[in-house]
Design an enzyme around this catalytic site. Structure first.
Site, PDB file in Angstrom:
ATOM      1  N   GLU A   1       2.031  -9.033  52.890  1.00 12.73           N
ATOM      2  CA  GLU A   1       0.741  -8.848  52.201  1.00 12.73           C
ATOM      3  C   GLU A   1       0.029 -10.188  52.010  1.00 12.73           C
ATOM      4  OE1 GLU A   1       1.163  -4.652  49.869  1.00 12.73           O
ATOM      5  OE2 GLU A   1       1.615  -6.456  48.678  1.00 12.73           O
TER       6      GLU A   1
ATOM      7  N   GLU B   1       3.419  -0.247  54.580  1.00 10.12           N
ATOM      8  CA  GLU B   1       3.901   0.292  53.305  1.00 10.12           C
ATOM      9  C   GLU B   1       3.023   1.458  52.868  1.00 10.12           C
ATOM     10  OE1 GLU B   1       4.115  -2.569  50.161  1.00 10.12           O
ATOM     11  OE2 GLU B   1       5.054  -4.110  51.418  1.00 10.12           O
TER      12      GLU B   1
END
Length: 503
Positions: free
Chosen positions: A189, A287
């Site tokens: 991320e 995710e």
């Protein structure tokens, strides 16, 4: 008996050159009440990833958690996942998630040794591994991208060198341990930076150092870069443009997708189409997750609960096992809709992060006793999202709010470790769910298991005969969604009385 065994051995040898084919996605002999409804997806990419991140599982097992199939029988969790259609495992790796006294920060204490264990067990069950290198000693996400302690005073150039060495050495160790590495994530991320570097005039240098290490490790392994906020179309386009302008070498543009924060699925497909259409990259959801209930089972508050993040306009599905399966199917479909087969797959995040001690139904002193037991396990084994020891590294967040699992209500296992019917979605997306009751091994559908069934499977594999759905299901005796020589061997062993039963 000797003749029977000899014939089985000879036939097995004759079939070794036969290729494998995909089969139906339905669990055999599952009671109708437990069958979830899943509409088939016609995957444009035959290798579509149906993956799951189970990074916390070693710490959970160390704390005494066991996992069971839907019948309540205890099994290795990796075997349960593979039999239910999961074909890829994702594992996060932190450089040094321990304090100066050797106590773990929590979150699974996911160091390199843990990744090696998970990678080996995944490979033993036929699943590839995505290595998610955070380049941090603890959680890396848009809110924080701290450098590892050992790199804290490094210049950007020094971090480039250290990141390259760490990546290459880590991958070699994971491979030697027995993992089948198929993809490597350079950072987690990384919307706001990586390894303590937030200036994007420098960030690309670290991306490139990591990518070079992966190429030097194995040119066939995919390089993924992972961002967040696909709902911000301009932001995603900026990252894709930036990576191209800086000539960063990578294969997969990945983003997280959580319905409560990340917009509509139509928008997700649209931004992925921009990336793949403009730059030819694969796209992937690294995710996602969704609750099967809003209840908590460990005494630590959940990310999505009755009072938190459960009313967003994109929370389109029921909070049930069917709703959980619906969300997974919908995200896979959105990725599959990316043009030209460039939708690579979807990983479900921490689908096994269940409680270490069920607090359901307890109150007063009984609840407090169970919570305190849980807290002791979280601290000892690192099986909560953070331990108090993390304060050394992350005093402002984990060091203050440490505790248990925030996603136990989003797992595919109940508080007792038993698999939920929603886990079937990873298989059922292949052909859709069907309530078909079959006899495992009865590949020709005559009601008995015999040598004729071995011949039938041989004909299916050689494409001399197209099986019915029922026969295809019965032939897939190891329930892994692939009809192969392994199923032939299983039937042969049963007929030769090496094994007393088929699955």
């Amino acid at each position: 008996m000797k003749a029977k065994k000899a014939f089985a051995a000879l036939l097995a040898a004759a079939l070794l050159t036969v290729s494998s084919i995909s089969v139906s996605a339905v669990d055999l002999n599952v009671p109708a009440k437990d069958v979830i409804n899943v509409e088939k997806i016609d995957f444009n990419n035959p290798g579509f990833i149906r993956g799951m991140d189970v990074s916390s599982v070693i710490s959970l097992e160390n704390a005494g958690v066991t996992f069971k199939n839907e019948s309540g029988e205890e099994h290795d969790i990796f075997s349960i996942l593979a039999q239910n259609g999961v074909n890829y495992i994702r594992v996060r790796v932190w450089n040094d998630p321990f304090d100066s006294s050797g106590s773990g920060y929590g979150g699974g204490n996911n160091d390199l040794n843990t990744a090696k264990l998970i990678g080996k067990r995944a490979a033993d069950n036929g699943m590839k591994l995505l290595v998610d290198l955070h380049y941090s000693d603890f959680w890396a996400d848009p809110a924080k991208q701290k450098a590892p302690k050992a790199w804290a005073d490094f210049s950007v150039a020094q971090k480039q060198s250290a990141l390259y060495d760490y990546t290459l050495n880590s991958l070699n160790e994971i491979k030697v341990a027995g993992a089948d590495i198929g993809m490597v994530q350079i950072g987690n991320e990384t919307t706001t930076g990586i390894a303590g570097v937030s200036d994007f005039n420098d960030v690309y240098k670290l991306f490139s150092a990591g990518a070079k290490a992966v190429r030097d490790f194995d040119k066939n392994v995919l390089v993924a870069l992972h961002f967040t906020n696909p709902e911000k179309t301009s932001t995603i386009k900026w990252f894709a443009d930036y990576l191209s302008q800086k000539r960063v070498d990578y294969d997969v543009f990945a983003t997280s997708y959580y319905p409560s924060w990340h917009g509509s699925l139509n928008n997700l497909t649209d931004v992925f189409n921009y990336v793949s259409g403009t730059y030819g990259k694969y796209t992937m959801v690294a995710e996602t997750s969704y609750p099967f209930t809003l209840d908590d089972t460990d005494g630590h508050g959940n990310t999505i609960s009755k009072w938190n993040n459960n009313t967003d306009e994109n929370m389109l599905w029921d909070f049930s096992t069917q709703g959980q399966a619906d969300e997974v199917r919908a995200v896979m479909n959105a990725v599959n809709n990316v043009n030209n087969g460039k939708g690579l797959g979807v990983f479900y995040w921490e689908g096994a992060w269940i409680t270490v001690g069920d607090t359901t139904g307890k109150s007063g002193s009984a609840w407090t006793r169970q919570y305190n037991k849980n807290k002791a396990l979280w601290e000892s084994y690192g099986c909560g999202w953070a331990s108090s020891y993390s304060a050394e590294y992350d005093p402002d967040d984990a060091g203050q709010y440490f505790g248990g699992s925030a996603v136990d209500n989003q797992a595919f296992f109940g508080a007792d470790g038993k698999a939920l019917p929603s886990l079937h979605v990873f298989k059922n997306v292949i052909t859709g769910s069907m309530d078909i009751d079959v006899l495992p091994g009865d590949a020709n559908g005559d009601g008995v298991v015999s040598i004729k069934d071995v011949t039938s499977v041989q004909r299916f594999l050689s494409e001399y005969e197209e099986p019915s759905d029922e026969c295809r299901l019965a032939a897939d005796v190891n329930r892994n969604c692939v009809l192969s020589i392994n199923d032939v061997t299983a039937i042969q062993r049963y007929l030769a009385e090496y094994d007393i039963e088929l699955l």
